[in-house]
Design a protein around this motif. Structure first.
Motif, PDB file in Angstrom:
ATOM      1  N   ASP A   9       0.839  -1.207   0.000  1.00  0.00           N
ATOM      2  CA  ASP A   9       0.000   0.000   0.000  1.00  0.00           C
ATOM      3  C   ASP A   9       0.871   1.254   0.000  1.00  0.00           C
ATOM      4  O   ASP A   9       0.643   2.204  -0.755  1.00  0.00           O
ATOM      5  N   SER A  10       1.874   1.252   0.889  1.00  0.00           N
ATOM      6  CA  SER A  10       2.760   2.413   1.009  1.00  0.00           C
ATOM      7  C   SER A  10       3.538   2.640  -0.276  1.00  0.00           C
ATOM      8  O   SER A  10       3.664   3.768  -0.760  1.00  0.00           O
ATOM      9  N   ARG A  11       4.047   1.540  -0.847  1.00  0.00           N
ATOM     10  CA  ARG A  11       4.829   1.648  -2.083  1.00  0.00           C
ATOM     11  C   ARG A  11       3.964   2.138  -3.235  1.00  0.00           C
ATOM     12  O   ARG A  11       4.357   3.015  -4.009  1.00  0.00           O
ATOM     13  N   ASP A  12       2.749   1.590  -3.361  1.00  0.00           N
ATOM     14  CA  ASP A  12       1.867   1.974  -4.467  1.00  0.00           C
ATOM     15  C   ASP A  12       1.371   3.416  -4.333  1.00  0.00           C
ATOM     16  O   ASP A  12       1.207   4.119  -5.327  1.00  0.00           O
ATOM     17  N   ALA A  13       1.135   3.845  -3.108  1.00  0.00           N
ATOM     18  CA  ALA A  13       0.604   5.190  -2.882  1.00  0.00           C
ATOM     19  C   ALA A  13       1.668   6.274  -3.022  1.00  0.00           C
ATOM     20  O   ALA A  13       1.359   7.428  -3.322  1.00  0.00           O
ATOM     21  N   SER A  14       2.942   5.894  -2.813  1.00  0.00           N
ATOM     22  CA  SER A  14       4.005   6.898  -2.813  1.00  0.00           C
ATOM     23  C   SER A  14       4.833   6.932  -4.090  1.00  0.00           C
ATOM     24  O   SER A  14       5.709   7.783  -4.230  1.00  0.00           O
ATOM     25  N   ARG A  15       4.539   6.032  -5.038  1.00  0.00           N
ATOM     26  CA  ARG A  15       5.346   6.036  -6.263  1.00  0.00           C
ATOM     27  C   ARG A  15       5.103   7.325  -7.047  1.00  0.00           C
ATOM     28  O   ARG A  15       4.014   7.904  -7.001  1.00  0.00           O
ATOM     29  N   ALA A  16       6.119   7.723  -7.783  1.00  0.00           N
ATOM     30  CA  ALA A  16       6.057   8.996  -8.507  1.00  0.00           C
ATOM     31  C   ALA A  16       5.093   8.940  -9.679  1.00  0.00           C
ATOM     32  O   ALA A  16       4.464   9.951 -10.029  1.00  0.00           O
ATOM     33  N   VAL A  17       4.975   7.771 -10.311  1.00  0.00           N
ATOM     34  CA  VAL A  17       4.130   7.636 -11.496  1.00  0.00           C
ATOM     35  C   VAL A  17       2.833   6.914 -11.144  1.00  0.00           C
ATOM     36  O   VAL A  17       2.862   5.830 -10.560  1.00  0.00           O
ATOM     37  N   ALA A  18       1.704   7.517 -11.495  1.00  0.00           N
ATOM     38  CA  ALA A  18       0.387   6.922 -11.281  1.00  0.00           C
ATOM     39  C   ALA A  18       0.227   6.321  -9.898  1.00  0.00           C
ATOM     40  O   ALA A  18      -0.046   5.132  -9.752  1.00  0.00           O
ATOM     41  N   PRO A  19       0.396   7.119  -8.849  1.00  0.00           N
ATOM     42  CA  PRO A  19       0.234   6.582  -7.490  1.00  0.00           C
ATOM     43  C   PRO A  19      -1.197   6.112  -7.236  1.00  0.00           C
ATOM     44  O   PRO A  19      -2.138   6.604  -7.869  1.00  0.00           O
ATOM     45  N   LEU A  20      -1.327   5.150  -6.328  1.00  0.00           N
ATOM     46  CA  LEU A  20      -2.644   4.648  -5.971  1.00  0.00           C
ATOM     47  C   LEU A  20      -3.394   5.714  -5.181  1.00  0.00           C
ATOM     48  O   LEU A  20      -2.979   6.101  -4.085  1.00  0.00           O
ATOM     49  N   LYS A  21      -4.483   6.211  -5.752  1.00  0.00           N
ATOM     50  CA  LYS A  21      -5.318   7.202  -5.076  1.00  0.00           C
ATOM     51  C   LYS A  21      -6.665   7.243  -5.782  1.00  0.00           C
ATOM     52  O   LYS A  21      -6.764   6.916  -6.972  1.00  0.00           O
ATOM     53  N   PRO A  22      -7.712   7.637  -5.077  1.00  0.00           N
ATOM     54  CA  PRO A  22      -9.022   7.715  -5.721  1.00  0.00           C
ATOM     55  C   PRO A  22      -9.054   8.858  -6.743  1.00  0.00           C
ATOM     56  O   PRO A  22      -8.453   9.911  -6.523  1.00  0.00           O
ATOM     57  N   ALA A  23      -9.743   8.638  -7.852  1.00  0.00           N
ATOM     58  CA  ALA A  23      -9.998   9.740  -8.777  1.00  0.00           C
ATOM     59  C   ALA A  23     -10.897  10.731  -8.038  1.00  0.00           C
ATOM     60  O   ALA A  23     -11.675  10.350  -7.159  1.00  0.00           O
ATOM     61  N   VAL A  24     -10.787  12.000  -8.384  1.00  0.00           N
ATOM     62  CA  VAL A  24     -11.565  13.017  -7.663  1.00  0.00           C
ATOM     63  C   VAL A  24     -13.061  12.792  -7.801  1.00  0.00           C
ATOM     64  O   VAL A  24     -13.838  13.186  -6.926  1.00  0.00           O
ATOM     65  N   ASP A  25     -13.475  12.127  -8.887  1.00  0.00           N
ATOM     66  CA  ASP A  25     -14.900  11.895  -9.106  1.00  0.00           C
ATOM     67  C   ASP A  25     -15.307  10.441  -8.855  1.00  0.00           C
ATOM     68  O   ASP A  25     -16.374  10.004  -9.289  1.00  0.00           O
ATOM     69  N   ALA A  26     -14.460   9.694  -8.137  1.00  0.00           N
ATOM     70  CA  ALA A  26     -14.767   8.296  -7.841  1.00  0.00           C
ATOM     71  C   ALA A  26     -15.669   8.175  -6.622  1.00  0.00           C
ATOM     72  O   ALA A  26     -15.609   8.989  -5.696  1.00  0.00           O
ATOM     73  N   VAL A  27     -16.488   7.139  -6.624  1.00  0.00           N
ATOM     74  CA  VAL A  27     -17.331   6.814  -5.473  1.00  0.00           C
ATOM     75  C   VAL A  27     -16.546   5.850  -4.582  1.00  0.00           C
ATOM     76  O   VAL A  27     -16.092   4.801  -5.046  1.00  0.00           O
TER      77      VAL A  27
END
Length: 226
Positions: A186-204
């Protein structure tokens, strides 16, 4: 000249173990849409790199591998999960291991690898619609998707689910070890420089902690308004 109708996409993003794969397959079956398991693409490249004895930290070598690896999806003869064929070999079972998941996470942080797989992913967008399962489907690959869900669950819950799956396969794992691996990923995916894991602003946001699979599928289907 009239424009061709845009094929609808439901992007389902979220961390490892959140149930994206099962939910996406069931939702796609319900809607009669195509399914893209983007994680399988990265796992397939990681698997191919491992079979070739490549150093996963060698960005140039891994990118060449991503560009040349042949990946096919085939319907299972028994109606079960889709089979993933990597360079002519049915690697479906190998791709479900934690080793394959760790390899996928490692190479997914390489910008050139991600770029090599973009066109392949975009090619799945065909009528009547597409359910795209991944970590950057709604933010990077299909930012124009009309329907977006960020599916999550607590790390403890995800570890329990994974533990049950792997024990049923006869694999020797520990619950504590799986939770540590999930939290690290989770930490690695969320902190990577390219396409980090995060919700799209318009995601439910859908938190599946403590929910049955049927309830989760119903929540996701409620997002799709056709």
């Amino acid at each position: 000249m009239s424009r061709s109708p845009v094929v609808p996409v439901l992007a389902i993003d979220g961390p490892s173990g959140s149930g994206k794969g099962t939910v996406s397959r069931l939702v796609a079956d319900h809607l009669g849409w195509r399914l893209l398991d983007s994680g399988a693409l990265y796992r397939a490249v990681g698997y191919a790199a491992g079979m070739a004895g490549l150093d996963l930290s060698d960005a140039e070598a891994v990118t060449r591998c991503a560009e040349t690896t042949k990946i096919q999806f085939r319907a299972a003869a028994d109606g079960g999960d889709t089979r993933v064929i990597v360079n002519g070999h049915d690697a479906t079972d190998e791709l479900r291991t934690e080793t394959a998941g760790a390899a996928a996470s490692a190479i997914a942080s390489v910008p050139s690898v991600r770029q090599a797989l973009v066109a392949l992913q975009l090619g799945f967008r065909k009528a009547p619609g597409l359910v795209a399962d991944g970590r950057d489907m709604g933010t990077v690959i299909f930012p124009d998707a009309p329907f977006k869900v960020f599916l999550t669950a607590s790390a403890a819950e995800r570890a329990k689910r994974r533990y049950k799956q792997l024990k049923e396969k006869g694999l020797s794992v520990t619950l504590a070890g799986l939770q540590r691996e999930i939290e690290a990923r989770d930490s690695r995916d969320a902190s990577r420089a390219v396409a980090p894991l995060k919700p799209a602003v318009d995601a439910v946001l859908v938190d599946s902690t403590g929910m049955g699979i049927g309830d989760v599928v119903a929540k996701v289907l409620a997002v799709v308004k056709l």
